[in-house]
Design a protein around this motif. Sequence first.
Motif, mmCIF file in Angstrom:
data_model
loop_
_atom_site.group_PDB
_atom_site.id
_atom_site.type_symbol
_atom_site.label_atom_id
_atom_site.label_comp_id
_atom_site.label_asym_id
_atom_site.label_seq_id
_atom_site.Cartn_x
_atom_site.Cartn_y
_atom_site.Cartn_z
ATOM 1 N N TYR B 32 0.850 -1.181 0.000
ATOM 2 C CA TYR B 32 0.000 0.000 0.000
ATOM 3 C C TYR B 32 0.889 1.236 0.000
ATOM 4 O O TYR B 32 2.064 1.170 0.371
ATOM 5 C CB TYR B 32 -0.902 0.011 1.238
ATOM 6 C CG TYR B 32 -2.080 -0.915 1.117
ATOM 7 C CD1 TYR B 32 -1.947 -2.278 1.371
ATOM 8 C CD2 TYR B 32 -3.329 -0.437 0.729
ATOM 9 C CE1 TYR B 32 -3.010 -3.133 1.236
ATOM 10 C CE2 TYR B 32 -4.404 -1.288 0.602
ATOM 11 C CZ TYR B 32 -4.239 -2.631 0.849
ATOM 12 O OH TYR B 32 -5.306 -3.471 0.718
ATOM 13 N N TYR B 36 2.668 10.575 4.997
ATOM 14 C CA TYR B 36 2.721 11.148 6.324
ATOM 15 C C TYR B 36 3.212 12.583 6.252
ATOM 16 O O TYR B 36 3.941 12.966 5.342
ATOM 17 C CB TYR B 36 3.677 10.348 7.230
ATOM 18 C CG TYR B 36 3.143 9.007 7.659
ATOM 19 C CD1 TYR B 36 3.215 7.902 6.806
ATOM 20 C CD2 TYR B 36 2.551 8.835 8.903
ATOM 21 C CE1 TYR B 36 2.705 6.683 7.178
ATOM 22 C CE2 TYR B 36 2.047 7.606 9.295
ATOM 23 C CZ TYR B 36 2.123 6.541 8.427
ATOM 24 O OH TYR B 36 1.614 5.324 8.803
ATOM 25 N N PRO B 44 5.708 11.842 12.823
ATOM 26 C CA PRO B 44 4.920 11.907 11.591
ATOM 27 C C PRO B 44 3.440 11.636 11.867
ATOM 28 O O PRO B 44 3.101 10.873 12.766
ATOM 29 C CB PRO B 44 5.519 10.782 10.730
ATOM 30 C CG PRO B 44 6.897 10.583 11.262
ATOM 31 C CD PRO B 44 6.785 10.852 12.721
ATOM 32 N N PHE B 46 -0.186 10.472 10.086
ATOM 33 C CA PHE B 46 -0.816 9.807 8.951
ATOM 34 C C PHE B 46 -1.731 10.775 8.215
ATOM 35 O O PHE B 46 -2.542 11.477 8.823
ATOM 36 C CB PHE B 46 -1.617 8.609 9.466
ATOM 37 C CG PHE B 46 -2.427 7.892 8.424
ATOM 38 C CD1 PHE B 46 -3.737 8.259 8.144
ATOM 39 C CD2 PHE B 46 -1.884 6.826 7.734
ATOM 40 C CE1 PHE B 46 -4.490 7.592 7.200
ATOM 41 C CE2 PHE B 46 -2.634 6.138 6.786
ATOM 42 C CZ PHE B 46 -3.939 6.524 6.518
ATOM 43 N N TYR B 87 6.200 12.650 3.702
ATOM 44 C CA TYR B 87 6.842 11.385 3.373
ATOM 45 C C TYR B 87 5.878 10.474 2.633
ATOM 46 O O TYR B 87 4.711 10.340 3.010
ATOM 47 C CB TYR B 87 7.273 10.655 4.641
ATOM 48 C CG TYR B 87 8.322 11.338 5.459
ATOM 49 C CD1 TYR B 87 7.974 12.126 6.550
ATOM 50 C CD2 TYR B 87 9.674 11.181 5.161
ATOM 51 C CE1 TYR B 87 8.946 12.742 7.323
ATOM 52 C CE2 TYR B 87 10.646 11.796 5.928
ATOM 53 C CZ TYR B 87 10.275 12.574 7.003
ATOM 54 O OH TYR B 87 11.241 13.184 7.765
ATOM 55 N N ALA B 92 5.376 -3.102 2.930
ATOM 56 C CA ALA B 92 5.105 -4.524 2.797
ATOM 57 C C ALA B 92 4.327 -4.957 4.031
ATOM 58 O O ALA B 92 3.931 -4.145 4.845
ATOM 59 C CB ALA B 92 6.408 -5.294 2.662
ATOM 60 N N LEU B 93 4.121 -6.208 4.207
ATOM 61 C CA LEU B 93 3.319 -6.686 5.319
ATOM 62 C C LEU B 93 4.163 -7.046 6.530
ATOM 63 O O LEU B 93 3.686 -7.659 7.454
ATOM 64 C CB LEU B 93 2.488 -7.898 4.887
ATOM 65 C CG LEU B 93 1.439 -7.611 3.825
ATOM 66 C CD1 LEU B 93 0.702 -8.883 3.439
ATOM 67 C CD2 LEU B 93 0.444 -6.564 4.305
ATOM 68 N N LEU B 94 5.435 -6.645 6.508
ATOM 69 C CA LEU B 94 6.309 -6.999 7.619
ATOM 70 C C LEU B 94 6.256 -5.967 8.732
ATOM 71 O O LEU B 94 6.953 -6.074 9.707
ATOM 72 C CB LEU B 94 7.742 -7.142 7.127
ATOM 73 C CG LEU B 94 7.996 -8.268 6.143
ATOM 74 C CD1 LEU B 94 9.431 -8.233 5.649
ATOM 75 C CD2 LEU B 94 7.698 -9.617 6.786
ATOM 76 N N GLY B 95 5.473 -4.937 8.558
ATOM 77 C CA GLY B 95 5.417 -3.912 9.580
ATOM 78 C C GLY B 95 6.627 -3.003 9.577
ATOM 79 O O GLY B 95 6.953 -2.386 10.570
ATOM 80 N N ARG B 96 7.286 -2.942 8.437
ATOM 81 C CA ARG B 96 8.459 -2.083 8.365
ATOM 82 C C ARG B 96 8.134 -0.856 7.522
ATOM 83 O O ARG B 96 7.486 -0.946 6.492
ATOM 84 C CB ARG B 96 9.615 -2.839 7.713
ATOM 85 C CG ARG B 96 9.965 -4.122 8.404
ATOM 86 C CD ARG B 96 11.033 -4.865 7.653
ATOM 87 N NE ARG B 96 12.318 -4.199 7.774
ATOM 88 C CZ ARG B 96 13.401 -4.592 7.131
ATOM 89 N NH1 ARG B 96 13.348 -5.602 6.289
ATOM 90 N NH2 ARG B 96 14.546 -3.970 7.279
ATOM 91 N N LEU B 97 8.601 0.252 7.965
ATOM 92 C CA LEU B 97 8.419 1.486 7.225
ATOM 93 C C LEU B 97 9.765 1.984 6.741
ATOM 94 O O LEU B 97 10.683 2.119 7.525
ATOM 95 C CB LEU B 97 7.787 2.565 8.100
ATOM 96 C CG LEU B 97 6.312 2.429 8.424
ATOM 97 C CD1 LEU B 97 5.861 3.598 9.270
ATOM 98 C CD2 LEU B 97 5.498 2.346 7.152
ATOM 99 N N PHE B 99 11.259 5.078 5.564
ATOM 100 C CA PHE B 99 11.148 6.517 5.360
ATOM 101 C C PHE B 99 12.332 7.003 4.551
ATOM 102 O O PHE B 99 13.460 6.713 4.854
ATOM 103 C CB PHE B 99 11.154 7.243 6.701
ATOM 104 C CG PHE B 99 9.841 7.212 7.430
ATOM 105 C CD1 PHE B 99 9.503 6.150 8.240
ATOM 106 C CD2 PHE B 99 8.941 8.260 7.303
ATOM 107 C CE1 PHE B 99 8.297 6.118 8.910
ATOM 108 C CE2 PHE B 99 7.725 8.244 7.986
ATOM 109 C CZ PHE B 99 7.408 7.178 8.784
ATOM 110 N N GLY B 100 12.037 7.793 3.528
ATOM 111 C CA GLY B 100 13.103 8.457 2.796
ATOM 112 C C GLY B 100 13.364 9.799 3.454
ATOM 113 O O GLY B 100 13.049 9.998 4.618
#
Lengths: 114, 109
Positions: B32, B36, B44, B46, B87, B92-97, B99-100
């Motif tokens: 998805y 932010y 941040p 949402f 941002y 993914a579905l691993l719960g990792r974000l 951020f650039g």
Amino acid sequence: ETGVTQTPRHLVMGMTNKKSLKCEQHLGHNAMYWYKQSAKKPLELMFVYSLEERVENNSVPSRFSPECPNSSHLFLHLHTLQPEDSALYLCASSQDRGGRLGYTFGSGTRLTVV
Amino acid sequence: LAKTTQPISMDSYEGQEVNITCSHNNIATNDYITWYQQFPSQGPRFIIQGYKTKVTNEVASLFIPADRKSSTLSLPRVSLSDTAVYYCLVGALLGRLAFGKGNQVVVIP
């Protein structure tokens, strides 16, 4: 107020001190996260907890020690930090590990190591 | 982990519509796209999330083309309080974000 509360908002500590950062959420979320944001750098994911179990540790030095006693509370224990550890430490939570419905961040703890 | 690319900064006049673009060429099928907003010394916040086509809520719209390799956040009639870093994240579905560096938007009176 986002629903994720971090304390303290500001912290100054010496390199030999031991301190703890606290994060609390009452959103009913099952996953909690610690992020580090240094000046002029992107947010760095440090730890992920899902249902009180640590599921990720992104090569964070052992001087940072997380603790998640229950799904509503998350701590970051600090000891013998270095000046380069000075940063904004952010806690976040999400309904599940996927973060499908977004992440809610706290306002952060501004940490200065002297 | 899908990487995102955004312009570093942009200026806009108060009252204008602002469109912020993000490239994510290696987006995965399950990913998805989430945006932010971050003010200085705050976490941040949402703004909006989408998978394809268009999503609109009370603060913004998100446009996603059919190939999903980019997205555009649209802020209607910005005010000075919209000055912030924005941002774009592809999760993914691993719960990792991942951020650039984000896009610093400055709204000028």
